[in-house]
Design an enzyme around this catalytic site. Structure first.
Site, short mmCIF file in Angstrom:
data_model
loop_
_atom_site.label_atom_id
_atom_site.label_comp_id
_atom_site.label_asym_id
_atom_site.label_seq_id
_atom_site.Cartn_x
_atom_site.Cartn_y
_atom_site.Cartn_z
N LYS A 1 0.84 -1.22 0.00
CA LYS A 1 0.00 0.00 0.00
C LYS A 1 0.86 1.25 0.00
O LYS A 1 0.60 2.20 -0.72
CB LYS A 1 -0.86 0.03 1.27
CG LYS A 1 -2.14 -0.71 1.16
CD LYS A 1 -3.10 -0.34 2.27
CE LYS A 1 -2.52 -0.27 3.66
NZ LYS A 1 -2.22 -1.51 4.32
N LYS B 1 -11.26 -14.08 -6.10
CA LYS B 1 -12.33 -14.12 -5.08
C LYS B 1 -11.98 -13.35 -3.80
O LYS B 1 -12.81 -12.58 -3.31
CB LYS B 1 -12.69 -15.59 -4.78
CG LYS B 1 -13.96 -15.81 -3.99
CD LYS B 1 -15.25 -15.38 -4.68
CE LYS B 1 -15.62 -16.03 -5.94
NZ LYS B 1 -16.24 -17.24 -6.11
N PRO B 2 -10.77 -13.52 -3.22
CA PRO B 2 -10.50 -12.75 -2.00
C PRO B 2 -10.65 -11.24 -2.23
O PRO B 2 -11.14 -10.52 -1.36
CB PRO B 2 -9.04 -13.11 -1.67
CG PRO B 2 -8.78 -14.39 -2.37
CD PRO B 2 -9.65 -14.40 -3.58
N CYS C 1 24.43 6.29 14.74
CA CYS C 1 23.87 6.48 16.07
C CYS C 1 24.51 5.51 17.08
O CYS C 1 25.62 5.77 17.53
CB CYS C 1 22.35 6.35 16.01
SG CYS C 1 21.56 7.18 17.38
N ARG D 1 18.89 8.89 23.14
CA ARG D 1 18.79 9.42 24.49
C ARG D 1 20.18 9.70 25.07
O ARG D 1 20.33 10.46 25.99
CB ARG D 1 18.07 8.40 25.37
CG ARG D 1 17.01 8.98 26.23
CD ARG D 1 16.25 7.90 26.98
NE ARG D 1 15.08 7.42 26.28
CZ ARG D 1 13.95 8.10 26.14
NH1 ARG D 1 13.83 9.30 26.67
NH2 ARG D 1 12.91 7.60 25.50
N HIS E 1 21.02 10.11 12.01
CA HIS E 1 20.62 9.08 11.04
C HIS E 1 20.56 9.69 9.64
O HIS E 1 19.47 10.12 9.20
CB HIS E 1 19.24 8.52 11.40
CG HIS E 1 19.24 7.72 12.66
ND1 HIS E 1 19.54 6.37 12.68
CD2 HIS E 1 19.02 8.07 13.93
CE1 HIS E 1 19.47 5.93 13.91
NE2 HIS E 1 19.16 6.93 14.71
N GLU F 1 20.43 8.34 6.88
CA GLU F 1 19.57 7.57 5.98
C GLU F 1 18.18 8.18 5.82
O GLU F 1 17.52 7.99 4.80
CB GLU F 1 19.45 6.11 6.42
CG GLU F 1 18.95 5.88 7.83
CD GLU F 1 20.05 5.94 8.87
OE1 GLU F 1 21.17 6.39 8.53
OE2 GLU F 1 19.80 5.56 10.03
N1 GLN Z 1 20.58 3.53 22.20
C1 GLN Z 1 21.28 4.70 21.82
C2 GLN Z 1 20.68 5.96 22.45
O1 GLN Z 1 19.58 5.96 22.90
C3 GLN Z 1 21.33 4.84 20.32
C4 GLN Z 1 20.00 5.08 19.69
C5 GLN Z 1 19.99 4.79 18.20
O2 GLN Z 1 20.88 4.12 17.70
N2 GLN Z 1 18.98 5.27 17.50
O3 GLN Z 1 21.33 6.98 22.51
#
Ligand code: GLN
Length: 552
Positions: free
Chosen positions: A19, A191-192, A388, A472, A517, A519
């Site tokens: 979807k 049919k489905p 990360c 975090r 990130h 990506e």
């Molecule tokens: N666990 C790590 C943090 O909280 C890295 C988090 C992650 O890779 N998105 O900082």
């Protein structure tokens, strides 16, 4: 344009038939015909956002620029529409109810009895209209999660029905359904899908189009059957066989004239025909022949390969975009880091890879194995990209093995570690103590300053960048000097909060860890520069290897 138009995408028969890719591909087609398109995901979950769902259950958590933790389909919309999609374009049942209840507490319903119907569908439609207005969209595509016939999404269907009643000429419905070809029967069955179309009718909705997902093309006989039994025009039964790459799908739909047909349904005409950039990108995918072997080292391997792929979909797509940009085919292999904990000798298998990536993650499972893998790639000059957690663990590896800080760790795993290379931010401690986990990580886009003469600078080609975050924990500035002495280059820093965002390792061809990130910002039409540089390094190394073996 006079009226804003709405296209609802609903699923039939089963989930995971595409979807999200259908919604995105229709979006791309309509963009190529000159319209400003935006896309919304309506998730049936009670969760307020995807941040509190385990990625092995729900797939990747896609982070928007404006700090929302959303469904992975928002990532598809960004990649296909080639633009940012914001928080207003994402809703869950939980989010909708939370708003209605809050408004009731604020007396915004002026003493009325607040009921599931109409107040919940009305709130859903208020959000749909708001997202359309924010993007000044000509056309809004709304993907309703789940499949028709479930309890879960019935209020979203009711909202769609109401919107159609309000704007009869401006709303279209696309049913994305699955047509199985059972092995023993050897014939495609409709049919489905007939049942799904009828189920949709019982929610007061008639499909205008059926996208027939199957292993094979839809033939005329089945097209007629769908038309007769599902009440659609035979031309509006759209063949959607499995494709080699999801990026081919807008082109396959274009062959079926789906864009023109949907526009006609909405009383619109194409303003232009310009799908060349997309066509060029798809042909570059097909042209690439030479492979690059890339290992993704991480955990989450207990529930089968398919789940894993979904947990890291943006990483996989970013790797693909960068490989295609370098005229290479990515051959990605999932490596279970726990194997290296059980059998350390196995680590040598990493020598066969052109590049290694450690994606984001949480918790302690498989971590020691990842650290071993990072040591191996650092010592053996294999291009390394740490995302990360992959950056945090790379810092720990160097602290332990180069700076000789025995027992160095992240406070996420060992809060009492002697060397908290990665520590928790003071404001995060409060969140953890008060169990405030929803939407409280360091989220969304933050600026980052790059230092000259670094790999990061040469990749981005500019001193200031902005990237999306979800974590975090942070690098502990107390250890900057010690790690610098050990060969770490802190090439990217957030200057407002003095936070380390990028680390590199000197005298390595490409050893880069990023706290963010990248990506999330990679698009097929605009591959991410850091991923591209990483792949470029692999290609260069491959050439060197060839030269060396010739000399022998
Ligand atoms: N666990 C790590 C943090 O909280 C890295 C988090 C992650 O890779 N998105 O900082």
């Amino acid at each position: 344009m006079k009226n804003r138009k709405y296209i609802f995408i609903v699923g039939g028969v089963m989930s995971s038939v595409g979807k999200g890719v259908t919604a995105s591909s229709i979006g791309r087609l309509l963009v190529s015909k000159g319209y400003n398109v935006t896309a919304i995901k309506a998730d049936p979950y009670i969760n307020v956002d995807a941040g509190t769902m385990n990625p092995t259950e729900h797939g990747e958590v896609f982070v928007t620029e404006d700090k929302d933790e959303t469904d992975q389909d928002i990532g598809n919309y960004e990649r296909f529409l080639n633009k940012n999609i914001y928080s207003v374009n994402y809703m869950t049942t939980g989010r909708v109810y939370l708003d209605v209840i809050q408004k009731e507490r604020n007396l915004e319903y002026k003493g009325k009895c607040v009921e599931v119907v109409p107040h919940i569908p009305n709130e859903i439609n208020r959000r749909i209209e708001k997202a359309g207005a924010k993007d000044k969209a000509d056309i809004v595509i709304i993907e309703i999660g789940g499949t028709v016939g479930e309890y879960q999404n019935i209020l979203f269907l009711e909202a769609a029905r109401r919107l159609k009643l309000k704007h009869p000429g401006d709303v279209a419905f696309v049913l994305v359904s699955y047509l199985p070809i059972p092995n023993r029967v050897g014939e495609m069955k409709t049919k489905p899908t007939q049942h799904a179309a009828r189920e949709l009718n019982s929610a007061g909705i008639q499909a205008d189009f059926i996208v027939a997902r199957s292993e094979q093309k839809l033939d005329n006989k089945r097209r007629e059957k769908l038309a007769t039994f599902c009440g659609i025009d035979p031309d509006n039964a759209i063949s959607a066989p499995d494709a080699d790459s999801i990026y081919e799908i807008p082109l396959l739909f274009d062959k079926e004239n789906l864009g023109e047909k949907i526009l006609a349904k909405l009383n619109l005409k194409p303003k232009k025909q310009d799908i060349n950039d997309w066509r060029k990108m798809v042909s570059s995918i097909k042209k690439a022949k030479k492979p690059l072997k890339i290992a993704v080292v991480g955990k989450y391997f207990g529930t089968g390969d398919f789940t894993i792929a979904d947990s890291y979909i943006s990483v996989l797509e970013a790797v693909k975009h960068a490989c295609w940009a370098n005229n290479r085919v990515p051959e990605m292999v999932w490596v279970d880091s726990e194997e290296y904990e059980k059998t350390p000798i196995k680590i040598n298998e990493l020598s066969q890879y052109d590049g290694i990536i450690v994606p984001g993650g949480f918790g302690s499972r498989g971590i020691e194995g990842i650290i071993k893998a990072i040591k191996y790639v650092r010592e053996n000059n294999i291009p390394y990209l740490g995302l990360c957690y992959g950056m945090q663990l790379a810092s720990i590896e160097i602290a332990r093995n180069v700076a000789k800080l025995t027992g160095a760790n992240t406070m996420e795993i060992n809060p009492k570690t002697k060397h908290p290379i990665i520590h928790v931010n003071p404001f995060q401690t409060k969140n953890i103590l008060e169990n405030k986990y929803g939407g409280t990580m360091r989220l969304g886009a933050y600026p980052c300053k790059l230092s000259k003469d670094t790999i990061a600078y040469s990749a981005y080609g500019k001193p200031s960048i902005s990237e999306r975050h979800r974590h975090r924990y942070e690098f502990n500035n107390k250890y900057r000097q010690k790690l610098e002495k050990a060969g770490v280059v802190f090439s990217g820093v957030n200057t407002q909060q003095d936070l380390v965002e990028i680390i590199e390792f000197k005298s390595h061809p490409f050893f880069v860890g990023v706290q963010f990130h990248p990506e999330f910002k990679s698009r097929p039409l605009d591959p991410h520069p850091l991923y591209v540089k990483w792949v470029e390094t692999m290609v260069k190394q491959e050439k060197k290897k060839v030269k060396k073996s010739r000399k022998k």
